[in-house]
Design an enzyme around this catalytic site. Sequence first.
Site, mmCIF file in Angstrom:
data_model
loop_
_atom_site.group_PDB
_atom_site.id
_atom_site.type_symbol
_atom_site.label_atom_id
_atom_site.label_comp_id
_atom_site.label_asym_id
_atom_site.label_seq_id
_atom_site.Cartn_x
_atom_site.Cartn_y
_atom_site.Cartn_z
ATOM 1 N N ARG A 69 -0.398 7.043 7.313
ATOM 2 C CA ARG A 69 -0.151 7.139 5.864
ATOM 3 C C ARG A 69 -0.599 8.488 5.319
ATOM 4 O O ARG A 69 -0.108 8.942 4.285
ATOM 5 C CB ARG A 69 -0.895 6.028 5.119
ATOM 6 N N ASP A 125 3.435 3.757 6.727
ATOM 7 C CA ASP A 125 2.618 3.521 7.917
ATOM 8 C C ASP A 125 3.407 2.998 9.102
ATOM 9 O O ASP A 125 4.541 2.530 8.992
ATOM 10 C CB ASP A 125 1.535 2.485 7.601
ATOM 11 N N LYS A 129 16.902 3.535 2.469
ATOM 12 C CA LYS A 129 17.604 3.337 3.749
ATOM 13 C C LYS A 129 18.739 2.338 3.516
ATOM 14 O O LYS A 129 18.616 1.164 3.860
ATOM 15 C CB LYS A 129 16.637 2.715 4.761
ATOM 16 N N LYS A 170 0.800 -1.206 0.000
ATOM 17 C CA LYS A 170 0.000 0.000 0.000
ATOM 18 C C LYS A 170 0.844 1.272 0.000
ATOM 19 O O LYS A 170 0.370 2.346 -0.398
ATOM 20 C CB LYS A 170 -0.897 0.027 1.268
ATOM 21 N N GLY A 171 2.050 1.165 0.515
ATOM 22 C CA GLY A 171 2.835 2.360 0.839
ATOM 23 C C GLY A 171 3.040 3.354 -0.283
ATOM 24 O O GLY A 171 3.204 4.546 -0.029
ATOM 25 N N GLU A 183 8.011 2.580 -5.502
ATOM 26 C CA GLU A 183 8.043 2.157 -4.092
ATOM 27 C C GLU A 183 8.125 3.372 -3.182
ATOM 28 O O GLU A 183 8.694 4.402 -3.550
ATOM 29 C CB GLU A 183 9.278 1.286 -3.835
ATOM 30 N N ASP A 218 14.277 -0.678 1.855
ATOM 31 C CA ASP A 218 14.823 -0.863 3.200
ATOM 32 C C ASP A 218 15.765 -2.071 3.172
ATOM 33 O O ASP A 218 16.912 -1.963 2.727
ATOM 34 C CB ASP A 218 13.624 -1.054 4.145
ATOM 35 N N PHE A 242 12.450 5.399 12.364
ATOM 36 C CA PHE A 242 11.123 4.901 12.004
ATOM 37 C C PHE A 242 10.329 6.008 11.334
ATOM 38 O O PHE A 242 9.797 6.891 11.996
ATOM 39 C CB PHE A 242 10.377 4.350 13.218
ATOM 40 N N VAL A 243 10.274 5.940 9.988
ATOM 41 C CA VAL A 243 9.630 7.007 9.235
ATOM 42 C C VAL A 243 8.201 6.640 8.844
ATOM 43 O O VAL A 243 7.901 5.492 8.517
ATOM 44 C CB VAL A 243 10.442 7.382 7.970
HETATM 45 C C1 PRP Z 1 7.064 -1.636 3.014
HETATM 46 C C2 PRP Z 1 7.303 -0.698 1.842
HETATM 47 C C3 PRP Z 1 8.060 -1.534 0.874
HETATM 48 C C4 PRP Z 1 8.809 -2.505 1.757
HETATM 49 C C5 PRP Z 1 10.244 -2.122 1.813
HETATM 50 O O1 PRP Z 1 5.937 -2.402 2.750
HETATM 51 O O2 PRP Z 1 6.100 -0.212 1.299
HETATM 52 O O3 PRP Z 1 7.196 -2.227 -0.008
HETATM 53 O O4 PRP Z 1 8.219 -2.447 3.045
HETATM 54 O O5 PRP Z 1 10.942 -2.872 2.753
HETATM 55 P P1 PRP Z 1 12.068 -3.928 2.375
HETATM 56 O O6 PRP Z 1 13.061 -3.240 1.450
HETATM 57 O O7 PRP Z 1 12.693 -4.241 3.723
HETATM 58 O O8 PRP Z 1 11.435 -5.122 1.746
HETATM 59 P P2 PRP Z 1 5.092 -3.169 3.885
HETATM 60 O O9 PRP Z 1 5.440 -4.642 3.840
HETATM 61 O O10 PRP Z 1 5.285 -2.487 5.205
HETATM 62 O O11 PRP Z 1 3.617 -3.001 3.355
HETATM 63 P P3 PRP Z 1 2.808 -1.640 2.996
HETATM 64 O O12 PRP Z 1 3.409 -1.072 1.726
HETATM 65 O O13 PRP Z 1 1.419 -2.133 2.797
HETATM 66 O O14 PRP Z 1 2.947 -0.680 4.154
#
Ligand code: PRP
Length: 184
Positions: A168, A162, A134, A46-47, A102, A106, A155-156
């Site tokens: 969000r 989120d 990051k 969703k992000g 994206e 991370d 923690f952003v």
């Molecule tokens: C978050 C973000 C990326 C992912 C990045 O998604 O939106 O898709 O983590 O992290 P990574 O590089 O460690 O894989 P999340 O799984 O929190 O779902 P969301 O997008 O629904 O918040």
Amino acid sequence: MRNELEKDILKILVTEEELKARVTELGTALAEKFQDQTPLFLGVLKGSFVFMADLVRACPVKSDVEFIAVSSYQNATVSSGRVKINHDLQQDITGRNLVIVEDILDSGNTLAFLKDYFMAKGAASITIATLLDKPSRREKAVSADLVGFEVPDEFVVGYGLDYCQRYRNLPYIGVLKPEVYSHT
Ligand code: PRP
């Protein structure tokens, strides 16, 4: 006056104005790269939904949009390493030039998985645009072609990002107060 979301924010890392200016630059760069093509902007839900909406409007080329919903955190603050598809592609991407959109890169687990997944589905090329990077947390050897902002290991939240599905809708990128996530 601080609202009920803002009271949980320790500090603002990227302001609304900085976001707008940088997204405009990223959109312009993508327009130059894809001026004679029809890229498929592929938002990772969703992000990415806020960034996606602003980025496509900042990129004046013929394009279409698609989404995939994945999760790897399952409400934890550290990646589980397992990527789960919650909503799959609704169209054939064979031969398409993809712009993966994206919110944050991370550990790299999500994008490493998605790059393989989309190539296996026949994508012609993949360009990765991430709003935040990051690099200090990377576990997989994956990098983005376009990065909005490199951020420290804090923690952003906000602008699509989120904590436990909240925050969000903050219009900026903020750092969450530690007491908010240490109490849950
Ligand atoms: C978050 C973000 C990326 C992912 C990045 O998604 O939106 O898709 O983590 O992290 P990574 O590089 O460690 O894989 P999340 O799984 O929190 O779902 P969301 O997008 O629904 O918040």
